[in-house]
Design a protein around this motif. Structure first.
Motif, mmCIF file in Angstrom:
data_model
loop_
_atom_site.group_PDB
_atom_site.id
_atom_site.type_symbol
_atom_site.label_atom_id
_atom_site.label_comp_id
_atom_site.label_asym_id
_atom_site.label_seq_id
_atom_site.Cartn_x
_atom_site.Cartn_y
_atom_site.Cartn_z
ATOM 1 N N UNK A 1 -8.380 35.082 48.916
ATOM 2 C CA UNK A 1 -8.535 33.670 48.554
ATOM 3 C C UNK A 1 -9.954 33.176 48.801
ATOM 4 N N UNK A 2 -10.581 33.677 49.851
ATOM 5 C CA UNK A 2 -11.944 33.259 50.172
ATOM 6 C C UNK A 2 -12.901 33.666 49.057
ATOM 7 N N UNK A 3 -12.834 34.918 48.632
ATOM 8 C CA UNK A 3 -13.733 35.388 47.586
ATOM 9 C C UNK A 3 -13.442 34.695 46.253
ATOM 10 N N UNK A 4 -12.162 34.460 45.968
ATOM 11 C CA UNK A 4 -11.817 33.757 44.733
ATOM 12 C C UNK A 4 -12.348 32.330 44.756
ATOM 13 N N UNK A 5 -12.229 31.662 45.896
ATOM 14 C CA UNK A 5 -12.753 30.303 46.030
ATOM 15 C C UNK A 5 -14.270 30.290 45.908
ATOM 16 N N UNK A 6 -14.930 31.283 46.474
ATOM 17 C CA UNK A 6 -16.391 31.359 46.379
ATOM 18 C C UNK A 6 -16.830 31.529 44.925
ATOM 19 N N UNK A 7 -16.125 32.384 44.183
ATOM 20 C CA UNK A 7 -16.443 32.563 42.758
ATOM 21 C C UNK A 7 -16.243 31.258 41.999
ATOM 22 N N UNK A 8 -15.169 30.542 42.323
ATOM 23 C CA UNK A 8 -14.897 29.262 41.679
ATOM 24 C C UNK A 8 -16.005 28.253 41.965
ATOM 25 N N UNK A 9 -16.435 28.173 43.208
ATOM 26 C CA UNK A 9 -17.477 27.225 43.575
ATOM 27 C C UNK A 9 -18.800 27.557 42.887
ATOM 28 N N UNK A 10 -19.135 28.831 42.824
ATOM 29 C CA UNK A 10 -20.375 29.234 42.152
ATOM 30 C C UNK A 10 -20.311 28.882 40.672
ATOM 31 N N UNK A 11 -19.149 29.085 40.050
ATOM 32 C CA UNK A 11 -18.988 28.745 38.635
ATOM 33 C C UNK A 11 -19.154 27.251 38.407
#
Length: 303
Positions: free
Chosen positions: A277-287
């Motif tokens: 979830x952390x990595x998925x959230x980080x990808x979302x924030x960068x996008x």
């Protein structure tokens, strides 16, 4: 001479009569009840408007609820192997996002595949889009049909077909076959997106550049390309996200190679760490940051 002498007077009289007639008509419409005062539609309230807003809000809530769950559970402190139930808030997951090396390697591999396949597909798809819009040639309608086929055919069928092709060619499935498979479906998305952008392009700008002495290559990079860059950037972002997210086609052609979606699928059966979830959230924030920067840049250019 007599006509020239009478014309100004007649013109002045006709203008005065027209003005008086217009005033009489306006007075009749205002006081005769034929014209009603305009209604302020912004101030009106209807039950249908409220229902439409409620439905729109529910649809948006339905779409963003899974994303909200991903973000919230990235701060969860699970006691077991599965991050399915809320057990407490913690910052430890974000402090150690790369705690599991296999998960980190899978994410790096997915980012690498997405970057390489998007770069190749972006060049090919953009050139196809320009050729379809700029040129008229025999078979262009067939090319349009072939572009739509990867978008409409089921991913299971496309994945199985690509696997059959690679096996017939004697290729070992792995990183290379994943990249080729992703390019195969990314070209269609990029070509359709870029073509929608350049449909209203003024091609006389290219003719003007050529008339002023610029060559075809210089004209493309100095005139055409800067004007269609927004469409290319949008196509690249969409293509990158689709590649990073793809599971079905990758599952068929990956072999022993494990991408981020494949790792998440396997983790559901064994263990689901909160770092997913952390990595998925980080990808979302960068996008979101990239999307915001692009929007601000476009508004600055337009202003």
């Amino acid at each position: 001479r007599r006509i020239a002498h009478d014309f100004p007077a007649r013109s002045e009289g006709g203008s005065r009569m027209t003005t008086e007639a217009g005033a009489a008509i306006a007075h009749t419409l205002d006081h005769g009840g034929l014209a009603k005062p305009g209604r302020n539609f912004r101030g009106t309230f209807k039950l249908g408007d409220l229902a439409l807003r409620i439905i729109a809000g529910l649809v948006l809530f339905y779409l963003f609820l899974p994303i909200l769950v991903i973000i919230v559970f990235s701060f969860n402190d699970p006691q077991g192997k599965f991050n399915y139930t809320w057990q407490g808030f913690t910052w430890d997951n974000w402090a150690h996002p790369f705690k599991y090396p296999a998960l980190t390697e899978a994410l790096k591999l997915s980012l690498s595949v997405a970057a390489v396949s998007t770069a190749v597909a972006l060049v090919l798809g953009t050139l196809v889009a320009i050729a379809l819009v700029r040129q008229r040639f025999r078979g262009s309608q067939a090319v349009d049909t072939f572009l739509v086929l990867p978008l409409t055919s089921p991913e299971v069928v496309m994945g199985a077909s690509l696997l059959t092709l690679f096996l017939d060619l004697g290729w070992a499935t792995g990183y290379t076959t994943i990249v080729i498979a992703h390019i195969a479906f990314q070209i269609s998305f990029i070509a359709m997106t870029v073509r929608a952008r350049i449909r209203g392009f003024d091609w006389t700008l290219e003719d003007a550049s050529l008339d002023l002495g610029a060559g075809p290559t210089r004209t493309f990079f100095k005139v055409t390309l800067p004007l269609i860059v927004p469409g290319i950037v949008a196509a690249a972002m969409l293509s990158f996200a689709l590649s990073l997210d793809d599971f079905i086609i990758t599952y068929f052609v990956s072999g022993s190679t494990v991408t981020y979606p494949l790792y998440v699928n396997a983790a559901v059966k064994a263990a689901v760490p909160p770092q997913i979830n952390v990595l998925a959230t980080a990808i979302l924030m960068i996008s979101l940051v990239l999307l915001g920067v692009g929007t601000l840049y476009r508004r600055k250019r337009e202003s």
